[in-house]
Design a protein around this motif. Structure first.
Motif, short mmCIF file in Angstrom:
data_model
loop_
_atom_site.label_atom_id
_atom_site.label_comp_id
_atom_site.label_asym_id
_atom_site.label_seq_id
_atom_site.Cartn_x
_atom_site.Cartn_y
_atom_site.Cartn_z
N ASP A 93 0.84 -1.21 0.00
CA ASP A 93 0.00 0.00 0.00
C ASP A 93 0.87 1.25 0.00
N GLN A 94 1.94 1.24 0.78
CA GLN A 94 2.85 2.39 0.84
C GLN A 94 3.50 2.64 -0.52
N ILE A 95 3.92 1.56 -1.18
CA ILE A 95 4.55 1.69 -2.50
C ILE A 95 3.56 2.28 -3.50
N MET A 96 2.34 1.75 -3.50
CA MET A 96 1.31 2.24 -4.43
C MET A 96 1.05 3.74 -4.21
N ASN A 97 0.97 4.15 -2.94
CA ASN A 97 0.73 5.56 -2.63
C ASN A 97 1.87 6.44 -3.11
N THR A 98 3.10 5.96 -2.93
CA THR A 98 4.26 6.73 -3.37
C THR A 98 4.27 6.87 -4.89
N VAL A 99 4.02 5.78 -5.59
CA VAL A 99 3.99 5.83 -7.05
C VAL A 99 2.92 6.81 -7.53
N GLU A 100 1.78 6.79 -6.87
CA GLU A 100 0.68 7.70 -7.24
C GLU A 100 1.09 9.16 -7.07
N LYS A 101 1.78 9.45 -5.97
CA LYS A 101 2.24 10.83 -5.72
C LYS A 101 3.26 11.27 -6.77
N VAL A 102 4.17 10.35 -7.13
CA VAL A 102 5.18 10.68 -8.15
C VAL A 102 4.50 10.91 -9.50
N GLN A 103 3.50 10.10 -9.82
CA GLN A 103 2.75 10.28 -11.06
C GLN A 103 2.14 11.69 -11.12
N LYS A 104 1.57 12.13 -10.02
CA LYS A 104 0.89 13.42 -9.99
C LYS A 104 1.87 14.59 -9.99
N THR A 105 3.04 14.39 -9.38
CA THR A 105 3.94 15.51 -9.14
C THR A 105 5.09 15.61 -10.15
N PHE A 106 5.74 14.49 -10.47
CA PHE A 106 6.98 14.52 -11.24
C PHE A 106 6.95 13.74 -12.56
N ASN A 107 6.15 12.68 -12.61
CA ASN A 107 6.30 11.75 -13.73
C ASN A 107 4.94 11.15 -14.11
N PRO A 108 4.12 11.90 -14.87
CA PRO A 108 2.78 11.42 -15.20
C PRO A 108 2.77 10.16 -16.07
N LYS A 109 3.90 9.85 -16.73
CA LYS A 109 3.96 8.66 -17.61
C LYS A 109 4.31 7.38 -16.84
N LEU A 110 4.64 7.51 -15.56
CA LEU A 110 5.03 6.34 -14.77
C LEU A 110 3.84 5.39 -14.59
N LYS A 111 4.11 4.10 -14.77
CA LYS A 111 3.06 3.11 -14.53
C LYS A 111 3.65 1.90 -13.83
N ILE A 112 2.78 1.20 -13.13
CA ILE A 112 3.21 -0.03 -12.46
C ILE A 112 3.09 -1.18 -13.45
N LYS A 113 4.24 -1.75 -13.80
CA LYS A 113 4.26 -2.87 -14.75
C LYS A 113 3.61 -4.10 -14.12
N GLY A 114 3.91 -4.32 -12.84
CA GLY A 114 3.28 -5.45 -12.17
C GLY A 114 4.02 -5.88 -10.92
N ILE A 115 3.45 -6.88 -10.28
CA ILE A 115 3.99 -7.46 -9.05
C ILE A 115 4.57 -8.83 -9.39
N VAL A 116 5.80 -9.07 -8.94
CA VAL A 116 6.44 -10.37 -9.13
C VAL A 116 6.41 -11.13 -7.82
N VAL A 117 5.77 -12.27 -7.81
CA VAL A 117 5.73 -13.11 -6.62
C VAL A 117 7.06 -13.84 -6.50
N VAL A 118 7.78 -13.58 -5.38
CA VAL A 118 9.11 -14.18 -5.20
C VAL A 118 9.14 -15.03 -3.93
N MET A 119 10.16 -15.89 -3.86
CA MET A 119 10.35 -16.79 -2.71
C MET A 119 9.05 -17.56 -2.41
#
Length: 248
Positions: A155-181
């Protein structure tokens, strides 16, 4: 050639972030892509994992303006590496007072041509360096263990990405989540995975990275798991992930 810049982030340590950066990069390289790995973590785990332990220059020198990015690159097993160092801690402190502090890495990466992918191994914190990575990137990749506490961090990561999208980088997108281990024997792993599919709007890659001793051993030999043991589950899983990544 359009370069795809990808920030690999998770604010928790030990989540497979560096492992994913190295091995997804290696798998894409073996599929014919030219790949650059940026070690933006002051702990320099990526550099050490690929036996780039004492480089002549690091990303810290590039941030300071003493070197160009092309000057510090090290080639290893078909990958290009921009080494990190603990001097990045000092860089982070100095960036705080700089104008347009979030754009330093974007300007640095703009110097480089000819790469298909640039993967940025970010620090395990939502810091000024991570902000630089998110401002420079087009895509975000989130390695995630199937643990309850990782969902809170997501949730924290998603919120940070959203803020960066709005403020610095509108083209930023989340490619996806990789399930590891991923441990198929644990009921909790399956439950957390089900929760992700039901509650997270972003893509969860079908290619899961299983628990694998070869993945843990490979850094001791300074290699990706694909170069250390190409027949291992770890190598197979990252090869499958790379193929899926290229499909979009």
């Amino acid at each position: 050639m359009k370069t795809n810049v990808v920030a690999v982030i998770n604010q928790k340590g030990g989540t497979g972030k560096t492992t994913t950066t190295i091995n997804l990069g290696s798998a894409l390289s073996k599929l014919g892509k030219k790949v650059l790995l940026l070690d933006l973590d002051p702990q320099s785990n990526l550099s050490y994992s690929l036996a780039v332990a004492n480089p002549e220059a690091t990303l810290a020198d590039v941030f300071q303006g003493d070197k160009k990015l092309a000057d510090i690159l090290v080639e290893k097993d078909g990958l290009w590496i921009a080494p990190g160092s603990n001097e990045l801690v000092d860089i982070e402190i100095s960036l705080v007072t700089q104008p347009e502090r979030e754009k330093f890495l974007k300007n640095i990466i703009a110097q480089m041509k000819g790469f298909d992918f640039v993967f940025i191994d970010c620090p395990p914190s939502l810091s000024v360096l991570t902000l630089n990575a998110l401002t420079a990137a087009q895509e975000v990749l989130i390695p995630l263990q199937m643990e309850v506490l990782t969902l809170q961090g997501l949730d924290q990561i998603m919120n940070t990405v959203e803020k960066v999208q709005k403020t610095f980088n509108p083209k930023l997108k989340i490619k996806g989540i990789v399930v590891v281990m991923f441990d198929v024997r644990r009921k909790l792993s399956q439950e957390v995975l089900e929760y992700l599919h039901e509650n997270v709007k972003h893509k969860v890659f079908k290619s899961q990275v299983r628990m694998n001793v070869k993945l843990a051993e490979a850094p001791s030999f300074g290699k990706s798991v694909l170069d250390y043991d190409a027949s291992s589950n770890g190598a197979r899983d990252y090869t499958a992930l790379a193929a899926e990544y290229l499909q979009g």
